[in-house]
Design a protein around this motif. Structure first.
Motif, mmCIF file in Angstrom:
data_model
loop_
_atom_site.group_PDB
_atom_site.id
_atom_site.type_symbol
_atom_site.label_atom_id
_atom_site.label_comp_id
_atom_site.label_asym_id
_atom_site.label_seq_id
_atom_site.Cartn_x
_atom_site.Cartn_y
_atom_site.Cartn_z
ATOM 1 N N ALA A 58 0.828 -1.213 0.000
ATOM 2 C CA ALA A 58 0.000 0.000 0.000
ATOM 3 C C ALA A 58 0.864 1.265 0.000
ATOM 4 C CB ALA A 58 -0.941 -0.013 1.203
ATOM 5 N N GLU A 59 2.148 1.105 -0.356
ATOM 6 C CA GLU A 59 3.062 2.249 -0.546
ATOM 7 C C GLU A 59 3.443 2.961 0.743
ATOM 8 O OE1 GLU A 59 4.468 3.202 -3.532
ATOM 9 O OE2 GLU A 59 3.542 1.466 -4.484
ATOM 10 N N ASP A 60 3.324 2.288 1.896
ATOM 11 C CA ASP A 60 3.789 2.879 3.151
ATOM 12 C C ASP A 60 5.320 2.991 3.090
ATOM 13 O OD1 ASP A 60 3.092 3.162 6.358
ATOM 14 O OD2 ASP A 60 5.044 2.239 5.992
ATOM 15 N N THR A 61 5.839 4.215 3.293
ATOM 16 C CA THR A 61 7.279 4.455 3.075
ATOM 17 C C THR A 61 8.151 3.639 4.027
ATOM 18 O OG1 THR A 61 6.668 6.687 2.440
ATOM 19 C CG2 THR A 61 9.003 6.272 2.803
ATOM 20 N N ALA A 62 7.813 3.658 5.312
ATOM 21 C CA ALA A 62 8.645 2.931 6.281
ATOM 22 C C ALA A 62 8.619 1.430 6.001
ATOM 23 C CB ALA A 62 8.155 3.218 7.693
ATOM 24 N N ALA A 63 7.439 0.921 5.632
ATOM 25 C CA ALA A 63 7.332 -0.512 5.334
ATOM 26 C C ALA A 63 8.179 -0.862 4.111
ATOM 27 C CB ALA A 63 5.868 -0.894 5.100
ATOM 28 N N LYS A 64 8.110 0.011 3.073
ATOM 29 C CA LYS A 64 8.906 -0.254 1.867
ATOM 30 C C LYS A 64 10.395 -0.220 2.188
ATOM 31 C CE LYS A 64 7.578 1.727 -2.087
ATOM 32 N NZ LYS A 64 6.987 2.821 -2.898
ATOM 33 N N GLN A 65 10.813 0.764 2.993
ATOM 34 C CA GLN A 65 12.238 0.864 3.337
ATOM 35 C C GLN A 65 12.705 -0.363 4.117
ATOM 36 O OE1 GLN A 65 12.481 4.638 5.348
ATOM 37 N NE2 GLN A 65 12.669 5.818 3.452
ATOM 38 N N SER A 66 11.838 -0.867 5.013
ATOM 39 C CA SER A 66 12.269 -2.034 5.791
ATOM 40 C C SER A 66 12.344 -3.286 4.918
ATOM 41 C CB SER A 66 11.389 -2.249 7.028
ATOM 42 O OG SER A 66 10.041 -2.085 6.726
ATOM 43 N N ILE A 67 11.417 -3.419 3.972
ATOM 44 C CA ILE A 67 11.485 -4.564 3.048
ATOM 45 C C ILE A 67 12.715 -4.414 2.129
ATOM 46 C CG2 ILE A 67 10.296 -5.801 1.167
ATOM 47 C CD1 ILE A 67 9.010 -6.200 3.940
ATOM 48 N N ASP A 68 13.009 -3.178 1.704
ATOM 49 C CA ASP A 68 14.211 -2.935 0.883
ATOM 50 C C ASP A 68 15.461 -3.439 1.601
ATOM 51 O OD1 ASP A 68 12.598 -1.672 -0.911
ATOM 52 O OD2 ASP A 68 13.316 0.371 -0.493
ATOM 53 N N LYS A 69 15.536 -3.094 2.896
ATOM 54 C CA LYS A 69 16.712 -3.457 3.691
ATOM 55 C C LYS A 69 16.836 -4.981 3.822
ATOM 56 C CE LYS A 69 18.906 -1.416 7.626
ATOM 57 N NZ LYS A 69 18.848 -0.678 8.888
ATOM 58 N N MET A 70 15.684 -5.603 4.052
ATOM 59 C CA MET A 70 15.666 -7.064 4.180
ATOM 60 C C MET A 70 16.070 -7.717 2.858
ATOM 61 S SD MET A 70 12.317 -9.305 5.186
ATOM 62 C CE MET A 70 12.205 -11.053 4.739
ATOM 63 N N CYS A 71 15.550 -7.184 1.742
ATOM 64 C CA CYS A 71 15.871 -7.748 0.421
ATOM 65 C C CYS A 71 17.357 -7.592 0.103
ATOM 66 C CB CYS A 71 15.043 -7.073 -0.676
ATOM 67 S SG CYS A 71 13.311 -7.535 -0.629
ATOM 68 N N ALA A 72 17.930 -6.438 0.484
ATOM 69 C CA ALA A 72 19.356 -6.230 0.237
ATOM 70 C C ALA A 72 20.175 -7.259 1.012
ATOM 71 C CB ALA A 72 19.757 -4.810 0.634
ATOM 72 N N ALA A 73 19.761 -7.516 2.262
ATOM 73 C CA ALA A 73 20.476 -8.508 3.073
ATOM 74 C C ALA A 73 20.310 -9.910 2.489
ATOM 75 C CB ALA A 73 19.975 -8.459 4.513
ATOM 76 N N LEU A 74 19.116 -10.197 1.967
ATOM 77 C CA LEU A 74 18.899 -11.505 1.324
ATOM 78 C C LEU A 74 19.827 -11.634 0.115
ATOM 79 C CD1 LEU A 74 15.011 -11.950 1.459
ATOM 80 C CD2 LEU A 74 16.708 -13.514 2.413
ATOM 81 N N GLY A 75 19.878 -10.590 -0.701
ATOM 82 C CA GLY A 75 20.710 -10.617 -1.912
ATOM 83 C C GLY A 75 22.189 -10.777 -1.599
ATOM 84 N N ARG A 76 22.646 -10.087 -0.542
ATOM 85 C CA ARG A 76 24.065 -10.214 -0.171
ATOM 86 C C ARG A 76 24.384 -11.648 0.247
ATOM 87 N NH1 ARG A 76 23.327 -5.134 1.857
ATOM 88 N NH2 ARG A 76 22.950 -5.848 3.980
ATOM 89 N N GLY A 77 23.486 -12.258 1.025
ATOM 90 C CA GLY A 77 23.701 -13.651 1.439
ATOM 91 C C GLY A 77 23.671 -14.598 0.250
ATOM 92 N N MET A 78 22.821 -14.290 -0.718
ATOM 93 C CA MET A 78 22.728 -15.170 -1.885
ATOM 94 C C MET A 78 23.981 -15.090 -2.745
ATOM 95 S SD MET A 78 18.754 -14.941 -2.968
ATOM 96 C CE MET A 78 17.456 -15.247 -1.766
#
Ligand SMILES: [Zn+2]
Length: 396
Positions: A308-328
């Motif tokens: 639903a485009e909530d900025t804080a939620a998007k930023q937290s998912i961005d951070k999690m995705c970046a960490a997932l990508g680094r581990g991958m």
């Protein structure tokens, strides 16, 4: 629907499976996805000799995995008899997850017929009893069906090293490495077997999902693949050279507990700064709490907020995705799989999360970036993987 795959046969022939098993797997799966289907069509789509198809079909009929159904209609000539999976038989699938435990009844093809959450008691000593009771009720509610077994996907790894007398992975009694579970999960298999009299096959959820990608034909079976299961923790299952890679002691694939930050947060495993402390659902929720300065909703709601485009939620998912990508990057470097398959709630927001994870992997120029995709069936993947455990053991 998967297309015929001759190379599937060639690839697995080189593995630990014998050709007869591979062809049975292939024919069963063609019946599962195409039923009702005639023998002639099976020969056409499988690429196998008609005599081989007939032989396997007769075996599957004799063992009652499949049944002969209605007669087909052709413009002229003899009417073929159609084949179907035996709908009287089924499998119980139990998905044990740190946040919720789900029980389902499926047909032999993994189609979910009934599903319920099991409410686990707070007292760790009462948990197994509650699970056994729920299974017994599910069996009683489906007394018109005969069950071939119970598959259990576990949020942990069997410690085969400490369990040398019991090296068969299908018999994982204790001990078990399950840092996110506080009840005696190592006893689940023997207790459920005792109570139901049914064979129980249990395995780590990521291994089970990797097997499921092959068993249900969502992957072409030709290439190495790694499943990354993202939930409260992070688990990986490795399918390489035609088999699940278990490693010494059954511990292969514990990427989730590789330390990525020596000064990071304590991990349930006893170390600190493990990959799962920065890339799991819990990490995503922690990021939201930090960014929004208020408690995070449950992870599923956090995903809805991001959608639903909530900025804080998007930023937290961005951070999690970046960490997932680094581990991958670590997985891609170590194993060079042709694909990485993600299992977990994050896949419900795949259009957003997938490209972000992939972009982070691409930041490392030295690795060959594998194709990245969510598991088929999304949030049902874990339940279906429990079915794959039973079918792989019983049919082959
Ligand atoms: Zn850890």
């Amino acid at each position: 629907m998967p297309t015929p795959r001759l190379s599937f046969i060639n690839k697995l022939s080189a593995s630990n499976k014998i050709p007869r098993q591979i062809n049975r797997n292939l024919i069963f799966n063609q019946i599962r996805t195409r039923q009702p289907v005639s023998r002639a069509d099976l020969a056409r789509v499988s690429g196998l000799q008609r005599s081989t198809v007939s032989l396997i079909v007769e075996e599957l009929l004799a063992e009652k995995w499949i049944i002969e159904g209605s007669l087909g209609r052709l413009p002229r000539g003899r009417r073929p008899t159609f084949l179907n999976l035996n709908s009287q038989r089924g499998v119980l699938a139990l998905d044990i997850h740190p946040a919720q435990t789900t029980l389902a009844v499926t047909d032999l093809g993994g189609y979910i017929l009934a599903q319920s959450q099991i409410a686990l008691p707070a007292n760790p000593r009462q948990v197994i009893g509650a699970i056994v009771k729920a299974i017994e009720k599910m069996i009683a509610d489906h007394s018109d069906r005969s069950f071939d077994g119970i598959g259990i996907s576990l949020p942990g790894r069997l410690d085969l090293q400490l369990n040398k007398s019991n090296l068969n992975h299908s018999k994982p009694d204790k001990p078990i490495f399950a840092p996110n579970i506080n009840w005696p999960i190592g006893r689940i298999k023997s207790r459920v077997e005792e109570a139901t009299g049914l064979p129980v096959v249990a395995d780590n959820v990521a291994n089970a999902c990797a097997l499921s990608e092959i068993w249900f034909g969502d992957s072409d079976g030709m290439h190495d693949l790694v499943v990354v299961s993202v939930s409260e923790g992070l688990g990986t299952g490795i399918f390489a050279n035609g088999r699940i890679l278990r490693g010494e002691g059954g511990f292969a694939g514990e990427f989730g507990h590789v330390q990525v930050d020596p000064d990071g947060l304590p991990c349930a495993c006893g170390s600190r700064g493990c990959w799962e402390t920065v890339a799991s659902n819990r990490a995503g929720m922690r990021y939201y709490t930090e960014i929004a300065s208020k408690p995070s909703p449950p992870f599923e709601s956090l995903l809805k907020l991001a959608e639903a485009e909530d900025t804080a939620a998007k930023q937290s998912i961005d951070k999690m995705c970046a960490a997932l990508g680094r581990g991958m990057q670590m997985i891609a470097s170590a194993l060079a799989p042709s694909e990485i398959v993600v299992v977990g709630d994050i896949t419900t927001l795949w259009q957003y999360a997938g490209p972000r994870i992939e972009a982070e992997m691409r930041r490392n120029p030295s690795i060959r970036v594998p194709s990245l995709r969510p598991a088929q069936e999304g949030n049902k993947a874990r339940l279906r993987s429990a079915v794959a455990l039973v079918m792989n053991e019983n049919l082959l």
